[in-house]
Write an enzyme that holds these catalytic residues in place. Structure first.
Site, PDB file in Angstrom:
ATOM      1  N   ASN A   9      55.924  62.192  78.474  1.00 52.68           N
ATOM      2  CA  ASN A   9      56.604  61.581  77.275  1.00 52.68           C
ATOM      3  C   ASN A   9      56.551  62.425  76.068  1.00 52.68           C
ATOM      4  OD1 ASN A   9      57.626  59.675  75.412  1.00 52.68           O
ATOM      5  ND2 ASN A   9      55.743  58.529  75.432  1.00 52.68           N
ATOM      6  N   LYS A  11      57.832  61.985  73.116  1.00 53.37           N
ATOM      7  CA  LYS A  11      58.021  61.042  72.182  1.00 53.37           C
ATOM      8  C   LYS A  11      58.837  61.810  70.923  1.00 53.37           C
ATOM      9  CE  LYS A  11      53.199  59.832  72.865  1.00 53.37           C
ATOM     10  NZ  LYS A  11      52.032  59.295  72.553  1.00 53.37           N
ATOM     11  N   HIS A  95      56.654  50.762  75.575  1.00 54.02           N
ATOM     12  CA  HIS A  95      55.495  51.736  75.179  1.00 54.02           C
ATOM     13  C   HIS A  95      54.645  50.920  74.104  1.00 54.02           C
ATOM     14  CE1 HIS A  95      53.275  55.111  73.490  1.00 54.02           C
ATOM     15  NE2 HIS A  95      53.416  55.852  74.689  1.00 54.02           N
ATOM     16  N   GLY A 173      46.782  59.379  72.642  1.00 50.43           N
ATOM     17  CA  GLY A 173      46.754  60.208  71.424  1.00 50.43           C
ATOM     18  C   GLY A 173      45.514  60.262  70.789  1.00 50.43           C
ATOM     19  N   SER A 212      45.673  59.943  76.826  1.00 48.47           N
ATOM     20  CA  SER A 212      44.777  61.266  76.916  1.00 48.47           C
ATOM     21  C   SER A 212      44.752  61.970  78.292  1.00 48.47           C
ATOM     22  CB  SER A 212      43.457  61.013  76.201  1.00 48.47           C
ATOM     23  OG  SER A 212      43.763  60.494  74.892  1.00 48.47           O
TER      24      SER A 212
END
Ligand code: PEP
Length: 251
Positions: A9, A11, A95, A173, A212
């Site tokens: 992803n 983003k 998400h 993240g 992560s």
């Protein structure tokens, strides 16, 4: 055993030029990976261009979001059909960043899931609890509510390409990963609920983990029986790291 899915992803990172460079590098590094399904979700502006660049490689494309309507005055949105026509095979729905920053509710997730199927996209529905919810011992309850809200009464015939992504919000993240055992506990509960809601045919639904994920923890995560792949944020922007994740070795 289900074919593992490793999805990146991106983003709101990468313009077309940067995305093209990443794809070029990824094509070299992931080679002709047959055993693992490889997917990237670039920003909408890059999808169509990258569609040409991934041609002939095993890399597939996903949209990061869609609207549920078929057209209309919804400034800034795209339909499932538009994403499909631009070259997407999958779409990420619900998400946690969309839930947190754009007010996405379980009801919206449900509508987007129906729209994805209508538009020929395979849906990746994201579920995840916050840190407060986990600490209050409510993780499984929260996930169950989100899953029920997303699927409602949809049947397996409609959901044959469904993928569920378990992404604890506190692990996205942040560098903190759920331990393989913590993740497995939730994945097993999701699997059981899918059987309850959809019957035994739900055994084809892949449940992937996100939060992560990196080269250093993928092998152990993939060693768990109910973890069928990974949704990777940060590490998917580093081709060597992402390729190592794709080429995981179960431990
Ligand atoms: C994500 O965005 O879905 C994600 C899991 O991000 P990260 O890997 O950076 O935690």
């Amino acid at each position: 055993m289900l074919r593992p899915l490793i999805a990146g992803n991106w983003k709101m990172h990468t313009d077309i030029n940067h995305g093209a460079k990443l794809v070029e590098k990824l094509r070299e590094l992931v080679g002709a990976s047959e055993d693992v399904e490889v997917l990237i979700a670039p920003p909408t502006t890059s999808i169509h261009h990258l569609h040409f660049l991934v041609a002939g490689s095993p890399i597939k494309l996903a949209a990061q979001n869609i609207h549920w309507e078929t057209e209309g005055a919804y400034t800034g949105e795209i339909t499932a059909e538009m994403a499909h026509a631009a070259g997407c095979e999958y779409v990420i729905i619900g998400h946690s960043e969309r839930r947190a920053y754009f007010g996405e509710t379980d009801e919206w997730v449900h509508k987007k899931l129906i729209a994805a199927v209508r538009g020929g996209l395979k849906p990746i529905v994201c579920l995840g609890e916050s840190l407060e919810e986990r600490e209050a011992g409510k993780a499984l309850e929260v996930i169950a509510t989100q899953l029920k809200g997303a699927l409602k009464t949809l049947a397996m015939g409609v959901l044959k390409d469904l993928v569920i992504a378990y992404e604890p919000v506190w692990a996205i993240g942040t560098g903190k990963t759920a331990s393989p055992d913590e993740a497995e506990e939730v994945h097993a509960a999701i699997r059981e609920q899918l059987y309850d809601m959809l019957g035994t045919e739900a055994k084809v639904v892949r449940i992937i983990y996100g939060g992560s994920v990196k080269a250093a923890n993928i092998d152990e995560l993939m060693g768990k029986p109910n973890i069928d792949g990974a949704l990777v944020g940060g590490a998917s922007l580093k081709p060597e790291d992402f390729a190592r994740i794709v080429n995981f070795e179960k431990s």
